[in-house]
Design a protein around this motif. Structure first.
Motif, PDB file in Angstrom:
ATOM      1  N   VAL B  12       0.827  -1.206   0.000  1.00  0.00           N
ATOM      2  CA  VAL B  12       0.000   0.000   0.000  1.00  0.00           C
ATOM      3  C   VAL B  12       0.868   1.265   0.000  1.00  0.00           C
ATOM      4  N   VAL B  15       1.347   3.228  -3.189  1.00  0.00           N
ATOM      5  CA  VAL B  15       0.080   3.857  -3.575  1.00  0.00           C
ATOM      6  C   VAL B  15      -0.100   5.168  -2.805  1.00  0.00           C
ATOM      7  N   LEU B  16       0.167   5.105  -1.494  1.00  0.00           N
ATOM      8  CA  LEU B  16       0.012   6.309  -0.668  1.00  0.00           C
ATOM      9  C   LEU B  16       0.950   7.419  -1.131  1.00  0.00           C
ATOM     10  N   VAL B  19      -0.464   8.906  -4.225  1.00  0.00           N
ATOM     11  CA  VAL B  19      -1.615   9.737  -3.894  1.00  0.00           C
ATOM     12  C   VAL B  19      -1.154  11.077  -3.335  1.00  0.00           C
ATOM     13  N   ALA B 290      -8.199  10.072   0.222  1.00  0.00           N
ATOM     14  CA  ALA B 290      -7.505   9.003  -0.479  1.00  0.00           C
ATOM     15  C   ALA B 290      -6.931   7.998   0.514  1.00  0.00           C
ATOM     16  N   VAL B 294      -7.777   4.043   0.729  1.00  0.00           N
ATOM     17  CA  VAL B 294      -6.716   3.029   0.655  1.00  0.00           C
ATOM     18  C   VAL B 294      -6.740   2.152   1.911  1.00  0.00           C
ATOM     19  N   ASN B 297      -9.699  -0.202   2.021  1.00  0.00           N
ATOM     20  CA  ASN B 297      -9.477  -1.334   1.128  1.00  0.00           C
ATOM     21  C   ASN B 297      -8.530  -2.350   1.750  1.00  0.00           C
TER      22      ASN B 297
END
Lengths: 505, 314
Positions: B12, B15-16, B19, B290, B294, B297
């Motif tokens: 993750v 992704v962070l 973002v 966001a 995340v 999820n």
């Protein structure tokens, strides 16, 4: 030119008397008024005022140095009279015995403090440019303030009826520092109670208000609710007593109801097309005029605004005392538009890009104008543009035509000089005509209203000849309220002044 | 299990980071000069330059991002351009309203959606199924600003049962709070309920065809027990996934719903900051939303792995 500056003083005294409000019929005291704001306030420090919702709160909590009436004439408020010495010295006589909500005295030092605060670059006030003509502020004695100007500017008085003339308690500003932006302390009919972001601003009756007998209401609750449709529905459901804006399509529905009332007057803001005179094709005057003659303003007013707005003949709308009834502006004339294009050597037609703001009404207006312009051989490509890019493009002159709106001011100088003088801060057309510059300067240094009015007529006629901007229609000003509301006066600027308003049981 | 969770958390992180970069780039992506955009048209050049400097726009993109990320990681979201307050304070003030709205909407979605999905699946092929599918499709397609206004017109203007807009904190008045929250929660929850209905129906149908269900029936188990115990256990796994994915949609829908009903939540904060061009706040809100999506999820993945051992060993 003979300057009858004393006429202003006499006018000031004449108007000072009716400024003390005397109700014609007895109005109810007490009650809470619920007012809708289009958006939450961004700040409650008038020096940083940017949006109309803030002014709706300011006008209740603060007084301005001078006021305006609903015909946009300057009237006494904190200053009971004023006098011009020469054309660059303005002396204001202040009312005595007025107290701020924190108990401190209102006096000349407070006025100097507030104006100096806006003029100080450190404050980063957006209003600094609005009173840029002020060179210095002097507190002559406790109730006399003298302003020295860098150049003649008759319109300054009207500017002082707006945010730049709002007076905060200097004691509170010093004590609160930046926090004054969240809890303004003034001399107004209501004192500030609380501001819950995005939920409500509450003000309550100030018992020590200097206009005897006012205000009528105990409390006003302002609530932001952005969507105009939803606001109208909320008014009908009884969740608001007054909404600050109404869409043209909802006017008939509101008027048809007995429990609601509707108010409007010709506005000061208008829709327009800005033309870039530094670039083809609009560097050619006949092409600019051709576009102006191609547009059917009446059809736009009828079709898009249901006949609720007048056409805008020029930058001075029917709201202003400087408006001339006989000045009609440009009307649609297809043959003439075609002839003008032929004169510019473009008889075969012309392709033009026009940036349009993204609001639905402007988009529809763009479509109407596109259809009308096609009749004379002008092929407009509409380019819907985000406001930030539009602003940038206008600053860098990176556009051909731009469909948007302009906000007008109380004084005609404020609505013209900035846009049409060669050095005007908002002359984003690169328009320059020495004759226009001379007229604008003369108009802002003329003290007799009738003479000024004649000058603004000349200015507007010259604007039609040069057509750096195509004037379309005045923006709607409708506001709606419960029929229980008494004593409401509608202002062309749509600003709300609620001291004389009462709520019947 | 611990290893699985750890693996998911590591995956993750990029992704962070992405973002955070996207949220940060806002200042650069908006058309025009951010300082001009913030200050509006009625302002002179000197003021613009001063703001550019104070926003750090005169430095390189990488340098700006670096210092912004550094501060954000330490929990300093910066200050609002509008009122100079710490953004973290503004966010904390708004969080309760948005959380309550989302929780109520989710509650409505689940209590309506799961039973409806089961009923439709068990009446598969009948007119009930067809009608239900049409209604749920309508629910998904209905824009919530439209549904919201419709509800106000009906329940507030025509019937006068509920106040049309506003917000009262739960701790001030439970009744006042709920009266104001019903319509927004229904507005936000109905589309979600429709999605849950369709997902439940589809996965229940799938499971109903499996051998072990036939075995259960052959044993003579009652239909209620077959569906309630045997089928749901397996059928709800995909539903959990869908619900997790809808949290992002909930955040998006909250923006509109809060604007219509005048609720001072995170969505309103985003809209008002956008209108006022308060970029530090917009960046912070987008980043937070966001991150919330995340993380939810991630949570769904973990729950999923817990419910279905095949995933964590797969």
């Amino acid at each position: 030119m003979r300057r009858t500056r004393w006429a202003w003083v006499i006018l000031g005294f004449l108007l000072a008397v009716p400024a003390i409000h005397t109700p014609i019929e007895a109005q109810t005291r007490g009650g809470t008024l619920r007012v809708r704001l289009a958006n939450d306030c961004t700040t409650l420090d008038p020096a940083h005022n940017t949006t109309p919702p803030e002014r709706h709160v300011f006008h209740q909590v603060l007084n301005t140095l001078v006021g305006v009436d609903s015909k946009m004439h300057v009237v006494p408020e904190l200053a009971e009279s004023w006098k011009w010495d020469g054309d660059t010295t303005l002396t204001l006589k202040l009312r005595k015995g007025i107290k701020f909500h924190d108990g401190t005295d209102f006096d000349a030092a407070a006025v100097k403090f507030n104006l100096d605060r806006i003029l100080d670059p450190e404050t980063k006030s957006r209003l600094r440019g609005e009173i840029g003509e002020v060179k210095s502020v002097e507190a002559v004695d406790a109730s006399t303030v003298r302003l020295q100007l860098k150049y003649p500017s008759v319109g300054l008085l009207a500017t002082l009826a707006q945010a730049p003339g709002m007076i905060l308690s200097p004691t509170a500003v010093k004590k609160l520092g930046k926090d004054v932006a969240r809890q303004p302390v003034g001399t107004g009919p209501f004192k500030f109670v609380e501001w819950v972001r995005d939920d409500r601003v509450v003000v309550e009756r100030f018992d020590g208000y200097w206009e005897k007998g006012l205000p009528y209401l105990d409390k006003i609750v302002f609530r932001p609710l952005p969507d105009t449709n939803v606001a109208t529905v909320n008014l009908k459901a009884g969740a608001f007593d007054l909404i600050d804006a109404v869409e043209a399509k909802d006017v008939a529905g509101i008027k048809s109801r007995k429990d609601l009332a509707y108010a409007e007057s010709p506005g000061v803001n208008y829709y327009m097309i800005r033309l870039n005179t530094s670039k083809p094709p609009f560097d050619a005057r006949p092409v600019r005029q051709a576009l102006a003659y191609a547009i059917d303003r009446e059809a736009i007013a009828r079709g898009l605004f249901f006949g609720t707005v007048p056409v805008a003949p020029g930058p001075i709308t029917p709201a202003s005392w400087a408006y001339s009834k006989d000045f009609k502006g440009i009307g649609r004339d297809v043959a003439k538009a075609k002839a003008l294009l032929a004169e510019a050597g473009k008889a075969g037609g012309l392709k033009v890009e026009m940036e349009t703001a993204l609001t639905p009404i402007v988009v529809r207006m763009g479509e109407a104008i596109k259809a009308q312009a096609a009749d004379v051989g002008l092929d407009l490509t509409l380019v819907p543009t985000e406001s930030g890019k539009m602003m940038q493009d206008s600053l860098t002159l990176n556009y051909q035509a731009m469909l948007s709106f302009r906000t007008g001011r109380e004084d005609p100088d404020g609505s013209t000089y900035r846009d049409f003088h060669t050095e005007g801060p908002f002359n984003r057309m690169k328009y320059s005509n020495p004759k226009m510059d001379a007229l604008l300067v003369k108009a802002r240094s003329t003290f007799v209203m009738e003479e000024r009015k004649a000058l603004y007529l000349q200015i507007q006629q010259l604007l039609l000849e040069d057509s750096p901007m195509v004037f379309l229609v005045v923006m709607p000003t409708g506001q709606a309220m419960t029929a229980r509301l008494k004593g409401f006066t509608h202002y062309p600027t749509m600003d709300l002044y609620l001291k004389a308003v009462s709520l019947e049981k | 299990m611990a290893q699985f969770i750890l693996r998911r958390i590591v995956s993750v992180l990029p992704v962070l980071l992405l973002v955070s970069f996207a949220a940060f780039s806002l200042l650069w992506l908006i058309p025009g000069d951010a300082a001009v955009v913030i200050l509006g048209p009625d302002v002179d050049r000197g003021t613009v330059d001063a703001l550019r400097k104070s926003l750090g726009l005169d430095r390189s993109l990488a340098a700006q991002y670096g210092s912004w990320l550094g501060r954000t990681l330490q929990g300093d979201l910066g200050h609002s351009l509008r009122d100079h307050r710490p953004i973290a304070t503004a966010v904390v003030e708004r969080l309760p309203a948005t959380l309550e709205l989302s929780a109520l909407a989710m509650l409505i979605a689940l209590t309506l959606g799961i039973p409806a999905g089961i009923v439709l699946a068990s009446r598969h092929g009948t007119w009930v199924d067809v009608a239900g599918s049409v209604v749920s499709l309508g629910g998904i397609s209905m824009p919530n600003f439209w549904l919201g206004i419709l509800l106000i017109l009906w329940l507030s203007v025509a019937l006068g049962w509920l106040p049309p807009s506003g917000y009262v904190p739960l701790h001030e008045s439970v009744r006042g709070n709920l009266e104001l929250m019903i319509m927004p929660a229904v507005t936000l929850g109905l589309a979600l309920a429709a999605t849950v209905t369709r997902q439940t129906r589809a996965s229940v149908l799938q499971v109903l065809d499996l051998d072990y269900v036939r075995t259960a029936r052959a044993k003579g188990a009652k239909e209620a027990r077959v569906i309630g115990v045997h089928v749901l256990k397996n059928a709800l796994i995909p539903v959990v996934t869908i619900v997790g994915l809808q949290i992002g949609r909930l955040a998006g829908g909250a923006v509109i719903t809060e604007t219509i009903f005048g609720i001072p939540g995170i969505g309103r904060l985003a809209v008002d900051s956008l209108l006022a061009r308060d970029f530090p706040v917009i960046q912070a809100v987008i980043l937070l939303m966001a991150v919330a999506v995340v993380l939810s999820n991630l949570l769904v993945d973990v729950v999923y792995a817990y419910l279905d051992p095949r995933i964590r060993y797969g």
